[in-house]
Design a protein around this motif. Structure first.
Motif, PDB file in Angstrom:
ATOM      1  N   SER A 197       0.719  -1.372   0.047  1.00 52.75           N
ATOM      2  CA  SER A 197      -0.067  -0.016  -0.173  1.00 52.75           C
ATOM      3  C   SER A 197       0.836   1.127  -0.099  1.00 52.75           C
ATOM      4  O   SER A 197       0.598   2.217  -0.746  1.00 52.75           O
ATOM      5  N   GLU A 198       1.990   1.209   0.925  1.00 47.52           N
ATOM      6  CA  GLU A 198       2.811   2.462   0.830  1.00 47.52           C
ATOM      7  C   GLU A 198       3.475   2.685  -0.404  1.00 47.52           C
ATOM      8  O   GLU A 198       3.467   3.872  -0.967  1.00 47.52           O
ATOM      9  N   VAL A 199       3.935   1.680  -1.202  1.00 48.99           N
ATOM     10  CA  VAL A 199       4.674   1.779  -2.263  1.00 48.99           C
ATOM     11  C   VAL A 199       3.636   2.047  -3.629  1.00 48.99           C
ATOM     12  O   VAL A 199       3.869   3.146  -4.285  1.00 48.99           O
TER      13      VAL A 199
ATOM     14  N   ASP B  15       9.031   9.659   1.614  1.00 47.69           N
ATOM     15  CA  ASP B  15       8.617   8.924   2.725  1.00 47.69           C
ATOM     16  C   ASP B  15       7.869   7.893   2.657  1.00 47.69           C
ATOM     17  O   ASP B  15       8.130   6.798   3.309  1.00 47.69           O
ATOM     18  N   GLU B  16       6.934   7.763   1.683  1.00 45.43           N
ATOM     19  CA  GLU B  16       6.045   6.532   1.477  1.00 45.43           C
ATOM     20  C   GLU B  16       7.016   5.429   1.095  1.00 45.43           C
ATOM     21  O   GLU B  16       6.701   4.103   1.108  1.00 45.43           O
ATOM     22  N   ALA B  17       8.088   5.637   0.104  1.00 42.50           N
ATOM     23  CA  ALA B  17       9.020   4.652  -0.354  1.00 42.50           C
ATOM     24  C   ALA B  17       9.577   4.162   0.768  1.00 42.50           C
ATOM     25  O   ALA B  17       9.812   2.892   1.051  1.00 42.50           O
TER      26      ALA B  17
ATOM     27  N   ASN C 124      -5.198   4.461  11.877  1.00 42.66           N
ATOM     28  CA  ASN C 124      -5.151   2.908  11.750  1.00 42.66           C
ATOM     29  C   ASN C 124      -3.692   2.724  12.509  1.00 42.66           C
ATOM     30  O   ASN C 124      -3.605   1.663  13.188  1.00 42.66           O
ATOM     31  N   GLN C 125      -2.580   3.558  11.836  1.00 44.93           N
ATOM     32  CA  GLN C 125      -1.154   3.316  12.398  1.00 44.93           C
ATOM     33  C   GLN C 125      -1.103   3.523  13.850  1.00 44.93           C
ATOM     34  O   GLN C 125      -0.137   2.915  14.300  1.00 44.93           O
ATOM     35  N   VAL C 126      -1.537   4.457  14.315  1.00 44.90           N
ATOM     36  CA  VAL C 126      -1.380   5.070  15.680  1.00 44.90           C
ATOM     37  C   VAL C 126      -1.846   3.452  16.606  1.00 44.90           C
ATOM     38  O   VAL C 126      -1.029   3.367  17.519  1.00 44.90           O
TER      39      VAL C 126
END
Ligand code: FE2
Ligand code: FE2
Ligand code: FE2
Lengths: 98, 308
Positions: free
Chosen positions: B44-46, B74-76, B135-137
């Motif tokens: 998803s990040e990529v 950053d997302e990479a 979600n990530q927190v």
């Protein structure tokens, strides 16, 4: 933690010193074919915001870790030696600077 | 008998909030669940870089171009942290990428929607990164050590993503009439897909219960979705934009917003490949991977020649 060499190279663990004088802390890992590329990749990946002033890298395959079966021996060896802690000793209240 | 014993001891560690580390014993189901979830997260990040990268060359100023470049970079990085975490479980990165290309692995459906205008870049940072952060927190407290550490690092970096997006939304919504209309249009298109990012209702989420027991997941889909809505609605009010949900209403008793039903047909259609950009995203990834082939080959040659 596989240390097989693949088409990305070998796995290296990255340690960053956030400020001069402080200990190095593990931050993650990178793939690289040699140490120059490993440093370069570590800088790009783990130091985009001045997280550190210095970087160590070490091949993951070179790290020696405690075996799970013996980890109790590592952790529990001081439970019966509480006299190693300063709070074990009774010092009168009127004594200062000790 | 042995297996039962492992599961019992393992669950006890989980219940005591002891983090699981790569070399620890773990049930195969736990390992498999994590590899699936972490690799899906990494993909998803990529893949998420694509809709935004589309605007780097057309950013309206040098300032915004630099910011967008930094965000996409950053997302990479986030993708790489997460692939590393998946590899600590014995997965291989090239296998994970192969599964993505064969469409055996999923990624967040939101990235199958296009970024059509500059204000979409604002809406993506504000809403998509905003939902991801919610979600990530929660995942910072996940039970698997390397995943939890990756989440902590990612969350630190994410807050700039959401703020730069909101800044674009302020500029657009407080700009000319056309700009405000553009901002409203972005909100209209990204609102519902952002709510879908939290996944199906808890009652329809087949893997949720086990993931909660193992503390891979710390909070439920519906809980996190509500949390996101409650913090985002006042932000939309500030922008003077209207959230495209007629049922959205403050509920005093619940101390939360009530909201309308998600179009689950659309959700499942996009998850299963029928979104506006699914094929395009995968094709682009395959081509980029092919384009990088000569670099990987050159590095292997270099390593054979010069690295002992
Ligand atoms: Fe993200
Ligand atoms: Fe990210
Ligand atoms: Fe982000």
């Amino acid at each position: 933690m596989s240390n097989k060499k693949n088409d990305l190279g070998e796995l290296w663990e990255v340690f960053i010193q956030s400020k001069n004088g402080l200990p190095y802390k593990h931050v993650g890992s990178v793939y690289a074919h040699d140490k120059e590329f490993a440093i370069h990749n570590a800088r790009d990946l783990y130091n985009r915001r001045n997280e550190g002033s210095s970087i160590w890298i070490v091949k993951s395959s070179q790290i020696v870790a405690v075996d799970l079966d013996t980890s109790d021996y590592i952790i529990n060896n001081s439970d019966d030696k509480i006299y190693r802690n300063p709070t074990f000793y009774n010092i009168p209240d009127e004594i200062k600077n000790l | 008998m042995v297996k039962k014993n492992i599961n019992y001891k393992f669950q006890k560690r989980i219940d005591n909030n002891i983090k699981i580390e790569p070399r620890d014993d773990m049930p195969e189901g736990y390992r498999a669940h994590l590899i699936r979830q972490i690799s899906q997260h990494a993909h998803s990040e990529v893949i998420g870089m694509q809709p935004e990268a589309n605007w780097i060359t057309r950013a309206p100023s040098l300032r915004s171009k630099k910011i967008l470049l930094a965000k996409v970079q950053d997302e990479a990085g986030h993708g790489l942290y997460l692939y590393s975490a998946a590899e600590t479980l014995g997965a291989s990165r090239s296998d994970l990428i192969k599964k993505l290309h064969l469409k055996e692995a999923k990624y967040a459906s939101i990235f199958n929607y296009p970024a059509l205008t500059w204000s979409d870049i604002g809406a993506i940072g504000w809403l998509v990164d905003g939902a991801a952060i919610t979600n990530q927190v929660s995942l910072q407290k996940t039970s698997y050590g390397p995943y939890s550490r990756a989440m902590i690092k990612i969350c630190k970096e994410e807050s700039f993503h959401q703020r730069q997006g909101f800044e674009i939304m302020i500029k657009m919504s407080h700009g000319t009439k056309e700009q405000k209309q553009m901002a409203q249009d972005s909100l209209n298109r990204f609102w519902w897909p952002s709510l879908m990012m939290f996944g199906p209702h808890d009652s329809d989420s087949t893997r949720s219960e086990r993931a909660i027991n193992w503390k891979i997941k710390r909070e439920s889909n519906d809980f996190l979705r509500q949390k996101f809505i409650d913090k985002t609605v006042p932000q939309a009010d500030f922008l003077g934009l209207t959230i495209p949900d007629q049922k959205l209403k403050w509920n005093k008793k619940r101390n939360s917003y009530d909201f309308g039903e998600i179009n689950w047909n659309e959700f499942w259609r996009v998850v299963n490949g029928g979104g506006p950009c699914n094929q395009k995203r995968i094709n682009h990834h395959i081509n980029a991977h092919k384009d990088g082939e000569w670099v990987r080959k050159a590095l292997i040659k270099y390593s054979e020649k010069y690295v002992k």
